[in-house]
Structures are given as structure tokens and as C-alpha cells.
Design an enzyme around this catalytic site. Structure first.
Site, PDB file in Angstrom:
ATOM      1  CE1 TYR A  33       1.018  -0.276   4.416  1.00 21.01           C
ATOM      2  CE2 TYR A  33      -0.100   1.839   4.397  1.00 21.01           C
ATOM      3  CZ  TYR A  33       0.731   0.935   5.020  1.00 21.01           C
ATOM      4  OH  TYR A  33       1.273   1.242   6.237  1.00 21.01           O
ATOM      5  NE  ARG A  52       6.815   4.029   0.653  1.00 19.29           N
ATOM      6  CZ  ARG A  52       6.517   4.811   1.686  1.00 19.29           C
ATOM      7  NH1 ARG A  52       7.422   5.070   2.611  1.00 19.29           N
ATOM      8  NH2 ARG A  52       5.313   5.333   1.797  1.00 19.29           N
ATOM      9  NE  ARG A 100      -5.580 -20.100   3.474  1.00 23.45           N
ATOM     10  CZ  ARG A 100      -4.711 -20.927   4.044  1.00 23.45           C
ATOM     11  NH1 ARG A 100      -4.662 -22.194   3.673  1.00 23.45           N
ATOM     12  NH2 ARG A 100      -3.891 -20.495   4.999  1.00 23.45           N
ATOM     13  CE  LYS A 149       3.115   2.991   3.080  1.00 22.51           C
ATOM     14  NZ  LYS A 149       3.155   3.032   4.541  1.00 22.51           N
ATOM     15  CD  GLU A 181       9.650   1.582  10.823  1.00 25.07           C
ATOM     16  OE1 GLU A 181       9.650   2.539  10.034  1.00 25.07           O
ATOM     17  OE2 GLU A 181       9.572   0.386  10.447  1.00 25.07           O
ATOM     18  CG  LEU A 205       8.069   2.270   5.019  1.00 21.32           C
ATOM     19  CD1 LEU A 205       7.840   1.027   4.174  1.00 21.32           C
ATOM     20  CD2 LEU A 205       6.772   3.019   5.220  1.00 21.32           C
TER      21      LEU A 205
HETATM   22  N1  PMP Z   1       7.392   3.644   9.160  1.00 24.94           N
HETATM   23  C1  PMP Z   1       6.260   2.925   9.152  1.00 24.94           C
HETATM   24  C2  PMP Z   1       6.248   1.609   9.840  1.00 24.94           C
HETATM   25  C3  PMP Z   1       5.104   3.414   8.516  1.00 24.94           C
HETATM   26  O1  PMP Z   1       3.979   2.683   8.511  1.00 24.94           O
HETATM   27  C4  PMP Z   1       5.141   4.694   7.906  1.00 24.94           C
HETATM   28  C5  PMP Z   1       3.922   5.273   7.242  1.00 24.94           C
HETATM   29  N2  PMP Z   1       3.265   4.404   6.414  1.00 24.94           N
HETATM   30  C6  PMP Z   1       6.343   5.407   7.941  1.00 24.94           C
HETATM   31  C7  PMP Z   1       7.451   4.854   8.576  1.00 24.94           C
HETATM   32  C8  PMP Z   1       6.455   6.766   7.299  1.00 24.94           C
HETATM   33  O2  PMP Z   1       6.516   6.672   5.913  1.00 24.94           O
HETATM   34  P1  PMP Z   1       5.990   7.861   4.993  1.00 24.94           P
HETATM   35  O3  PMP Z   1       6.785   9.073   5.396  1.00 24.94           O
HETATM   36  O4  PMP Z   1       6.323   7.427   3.631  1.00 24.94           O
HETATM   37  O5  PMP Z   1       4.544   8.014   5.263  1.00 24.94           O
END
Ligand code: PMP
Length: 285
Positions: A33, A52, A100, A149, A181, A205
Site C-alpha cells: 500500500y 516506493r 488458497r 510496505k 521506528e 520503512l
Molecule cells: N514507518 C512505518 C512503519 C510506517 O507505517 C510509515 C507510514 N506508512 C512510515 C514509517 C512513514 O513513511 P511515509 O513518510 O512514507 O509516510
């Protein structure tokens, strides 16, 4: 007004958009996503999100079902149809529906592609930016490819609930003593004027907002260090903040119940937020 969403090439009222129970996004979280912000009816960093998205799909060997130009057009059309001034556009692509089986279905199985809008009036004027967030630390129990992601967001969801139960807004995840994070954002501390945030790798991410904010920070002659920092360092920091597409730059003022620095919104976070919002508005398409 009924929301109009996009599903596999069609613009539909949200209650008419249906996906198969055999969809691998539903059965295996086999999908990726993106979330793109809209300010003043324009998209923030569409290019970064499109790049991305392609990377996430490639890592999972999913063939991208839509060109970048068409994807931009769908984003813009949804903004128009739903009269979005400030808000978010959510995009999800899954490997599609198949009987499945753990093994991937044939590569020509049609993907499922869904986009929908969320109106967020005043997105850039979030009052939390004045008071800052309280975060708790939790163990990072996610899988090892957090750079992709994917839609498997159950642990981050549990983390948000743990934060809520503790009277906080969010959680920072910790692995081997180092902060990875936030549940849905990248994490930063500031010590002696230096901005410290974890280096890129499989553990986090690669935030689109992170990339922009670090670029703006360096352009403004701020010192940036991309390295892992410990939870103890975070507790001893002068200030802290997070970044994400929907929160922009958001100060963090409390960690595990103790104030960070003065316990007030820090100058570095405030300045970066201002720069980020200004520059993003200028560059929005
Ligand atoms: N880390 C994680 C785990 C996230 O889910 C997100 C947002 N989706 C981010 C960092 C921040 O990424 P972005 O700046 O691209 O929204």
C-alpha cells in the site's frame, strides 16, 4: 455525499466496490500500500510514493498493474470526484484472487487495485503539533522485511492499542536495545543540535517524508546522522519527533512517561515542520 472509490479500473460508490473472499490480500496479507497526502487539492510527493510502490511490488514479484501516469490520473480524479481539499489517498495493490495456496498463483493472475480518499480538513494544522505526542516503547515484533510496505499491519495496530492503554499516542518499537521506528512513522532524536535517525535497511520503512525532511534539514545546514540510536539515548535526548505522510513532522515530548528534554515541543522539530509543510505545498502537483 457518497464517497467514490477506485477498484480495478472503475470508479464506484464505496458500497458497490467488492473484492473476492479469495483475494490474497485478505487471505495472506499478500499486498502493498501507499498513503499520499493532499493539501489544497494537490498531491504531496506523488513521485516518491510511486517509486516506493514499484519497489515494494518488485520485492514481492508482483507485476505492477498500472503505469505511473495512469496512477497519477486516478489520484487526481478521486480528489476531484470527492472534492478533497485536505486529506489522504490510500492505495492498495494485492496479488489478486486465486484458490488458497501458499505458493504464488501464476504471474498473469490479475492484481486487485483499490484507491480511496479520506477527507482530513486542516491536515497541516494538526493541533498536536503545538503540544507534541506522548510515546511508549514496545518490543519490535514485526517480520524482517519492514522496508516492503505490506498490508500486514497487525503488530503496529496492537502497538497503537498498547500506547492508548498506557495513556500515550503512539509507540516506538525497540529491537536489541535500538529504536527501529514508530508504529506508522519514522523516529528521530535531537542531541546537541544533531538530528539522529535510524539508517535505511530492512529494519524500517524507507519513509517518503523521512527522505524529504532529511534533505531539507541538510539544505538548512542542520547536522544529520543516520544511525541506530538506543532507547536510553532517546530518553536522554534534547528533543524528539516523528515523520510520516499524514503527520508530516510531529514533535514527541514524552517517552515512557518521562519528559524528553524540557518536555515541550522542540525548536528543531518545529522548524522542520514549518519547512516541510511550506516546501511540500510548493512542490505539490
Ligand atoms: N514507518 C512505518 C512503519 C510506517 O507505517 C510509515 C507510514 N506508512 C512510515 C514509517 C512513514 O513513511 P511515509 O513518510 O512514507 O509516510
Amino acid at each position: 455525499m457518497t464517497r467514490t472509490v477506485y477498484l480495478n479500473g472503475a470508479y464506484l460508490p464505496e458500497d458497490q466496490a467488492k473484492v473476492s473472499i479469495f483475494d490474497r490480500g485478505f487471505l495472506f496479507a499478500d499486498g502493498v500500500y501507499e498513503v499520499t497526502s493532499v493539501l489544497g487539492g494537490k498531491l504531496l510527493d506523488f513521485e516518491g510514493h510511486a517509486v516506493r510502490l514499484q519497489r515494494s511490488l518488485s520485492e514481492l514479484e508482483i507485476t505492477n498493474p498500472i503505469s505511473k501516469d495512469d496512477l497519477l490520473e486516478v489520484h487526481r480524479e478521486l480528489v476531484r470526484l470527492n472534492e478533497i481539499d485536505d486529506g489522504l489517498i490510500y492505495l492498495q495493490i494485492t496479488r489478486g484472487a486465486a484458490d488458497r495456496d501458499f505458493a504464488y498463483p501464476p504471474a498473469d493472475t490479475p492484481c486487485t487495485i483499490v484507491l480511496f480518499t479520506q477527507a482530513k480538513p486542516g491536515l497541516a494544522e494538526n493541533p498536536m503539533a503545538q503540544t507534541g505526542l506522548k510515546v511508549i516503547s514496545i518490543e519490535d515484533q514485526r517480520w524482517g522485511r519492514r522496508d516492503i510496505k505490506t498490508v500486514q499491519l497487525l503488530y503496529p495496530s496492537m502497538g497503537k492499542m498498547m500506547a492508548k492503554a498506557a495513556g500515550a499516542h503512539d509507540a516506538w518499537m525497540v529491537e536489541d536495545g535500538f529504536v527501529t521506528e514508530g508504529t506508522s512513522n519514522n523516529a528521530y532524536i535531537v542531541k546537541n543540535g544533531k538530528i539522529i535517525t535510524r539508517h535505511l535497511g530492512h529494519e524500517i520503512l524507507h519513509g517518503i517524508t523521512r527522505a524529504a525532511v532529511l534533505r531539507f534539514a541538510r539544505e538548512a545546514q542542520m547536522e544529520v546522522e543516520e544511525r541506530a540510536f538506543t532507547l536510553d539515548e532517546a530518553k536522554d535526548a534534547d528533543e524528539a519527533f516523528i515523520t510520516s505522510a499524514s503527520m508530516f513532522v510531529m514533535p514527541v515530548v514524552e517517552l515512557d512517561g518521562a519528559p524528553i528534554g524540557t518536555g515541550k515541543v522542540g525548536q528543531v522539530a518545529s522548524r522542520l515542520r514549518e519547512i516541510y509543510v511550506d516546501e511540500s505545498r510548493k512542490a505539490a502537483i
